[in-house]
Design a protein around this motif. Structure first.
Motif, PDB file in Angstrom:
ATOM      1  N   GLY A 149       0.853  -1.174   0.000  1.00  0.00           N
ATOM      2  CA  GLY A 149       0.000   0.000   0.000  1.00  0.00           C
ATOM      3  C   GLY A 149       0.887   1.221   0.000  1.00  0.00           C
ATOM      4  N   PHE A 165      -3.820   4.111  -0.463  1.00  0.00           N
ATOM      5  CA  PHE A 165      -4.560   2.868  -0.577  1.00  0.00           C
ATOM      6  C   PHE A 165      -3.712   1.736  -0.022  1.00  0.00           C
ATOM      7  CE2 PHE A 165      -2.686   3.597  -4.828  1.00  0.00           C
ATOM      8  CZ  PHE A 165      -1.886   2.473  -4.969  1.00  0.00           C
ATOM      9  N   ARG A 219      -3.479  -2.705   0.232  1.00  0.00           N
ATOM     10  CA  ARG A 219      -3.897  -3.996  -0.313  1.00  0.00           C
ATOM     11  C   ARG A 219      -4.537  -4.819   0.797  1.00  0.00           C
ATOM     12  NH1 ARG A 219      -1.490  -6.437  -4.830  1.00  0.00           N
ATOM     13  NH2 ARG A 219       0.287  -5.023  -4.617  1.00  0.00           N
ATOM     14  N   PHE A 255      -8.189  -3.403  -2.988  1.00  0.00           N
ATOM     15  CA  PHE A 255      -7.534  -2.224  -2.434  1.00  0.00           C
ATOM     16  C   PHE A 255      -8.556  -1.317  -1.769  1.00  0.00           C
ATOM     17  CE2 PHE A 255      -4.337  -3.603  -5.400  1.00  0.00           C
ATOM     18  CZ  PHE A 255      -3.152  -3.290  -4.761  1.00  0.00           C
ATOM     19  N   LEU A 295      -5.367   2.451 -10.164  1.00  0.00           N
ATOM     20  CA  LEU A 295      -5.605   1.038  -9.873  1.00  0.00           C
ATOM     21  C   LEU A 295      -6.331   0.353 -11.030  1.00  0.00           C
ATOM     22  CD1 LEU A 295      -6.509   1.385  -6.105  1.00  0.00           C
ATOM     23  CD2 LEU A 295      -4.543   0.115  -7.030  1.00  0.00           C
ATOM     24  N   GLU A 311      -6.986  -3.665 -11.688  1.00  0.00           N
ATOM     25  CA  GLU A 311      -7.812  -3.934 -10.501  1.00  0.00           C
ATOM     26  C   GLU A 311      -9.280  -3.735 -10.863  1.00  0.00           C
ATOM     27  OE1 GLU A 311      -6.940  -5.194  -7.534  1.00  0.00           O
ATOM     28  OE2 GLU A 311      -4.954  -5.384  -8.435  1.00  0.00           O
ATOM     29  N   VAL A 358     -12.415  -1.389  -6.075  1.00  0.00           N
ATOM     30  CA  VAL A 358     -11.761  -0.611  -5.027  1.00  0.00           C
ATOM     31  C   VAL A 358     -12.831  -0.322  -3.983  1.00  0.00           C
ATOM     32  CG1 VAL A 358     -10.573   1.557  -4.504  1.00  0.00           C
ATOM     33  CG2 VAL A 358     -10.159   0.408  -6.681  1.00  0.00           C
TER      34      VAL A 358
END
Length: 175
Positions: A69, A86, A88, A93, A120, A125, A128
């Motif tokens: 992070g 952010f 992990r 995240f 992200l 990703e 979030v």
């Protein structure tokens, strides 16, 4: 995933950028812990002292180096206005943020959360999330402005009720 960026400009906020928090940034950690509402609504401990702030900054640097992070300083021409970042987790995240009172109301957190979520998404990703302690209307408004949806309710580690919000990272460019 690419290494976490060390610097991100905030679109729509000339002169304001996110820069990786370094150990020398311990003072903003201490300042935020001393803002009356920050410990109430975040993970900043109200009893943080200088040694604790230095330790907290060092711990965040180690987490960034290990790609677990990252915490950024919201920097306006050398003035640390707050932090965003952010981390992990098993579910992807989680984004987080805290600003000094005089920096609030300018859309800085909304721009920062959007920029982090977009980065992200660019890394592949898919989701979030963020958490708000119930009653934190300002943080809930950030979640809504950034396109997050209420996902579930739960309990904070200290027993306070919270809401978990999530959003598709792919939708980050159009909150």
């Amino acid at each position: 995933m690419d290494p976490f960026p060390l610097h991100l400009d905030l679109p729509g906020h000339p002169g304001v950028a996110l820069r990786r928090l370094e150990e020398s940034d311990w003072a903003i950690e201490l300042q935020l812990a001393r803002v009356e509402d920050v410990p109430r609504w975040t993970m900043y401990p109200a009893d943080l002292d200088e040694d604790g702030a230095r330790l907290r900054a060092a711990r965040n640097v180690r987490a960034a180096d290990a790609q677990h992070g990252i915490r950024y300083v919201v920097d306006e021409q050398g003035d640390a206005l707050g932090t965003v970042g952010f981390g992990r987790s098993d579910g992807g995240f989680e984004v987080f943020y805290a600003l000094r009172p005089e920096a609030r109301g300018r859309g800085l957190v909304t721009a920062a959360v959007t920029a982090l979520t977009q980065w992200l998404a660019d890394q592949g990703e898919s989701v979030v999330w963020l958490s708000t302690l119930d009653g934190n209307a300002a943080s809930e408004a950030v979640a809504v402005r950034c396109g997050f949806r209420r996902f579930r309710s739960g309990t904070h580690v200290d027993g306070r009720p919270l809401t978990v919000w999530n959003r598709s990272a792919a939708a980050a460019a159009s909150p």
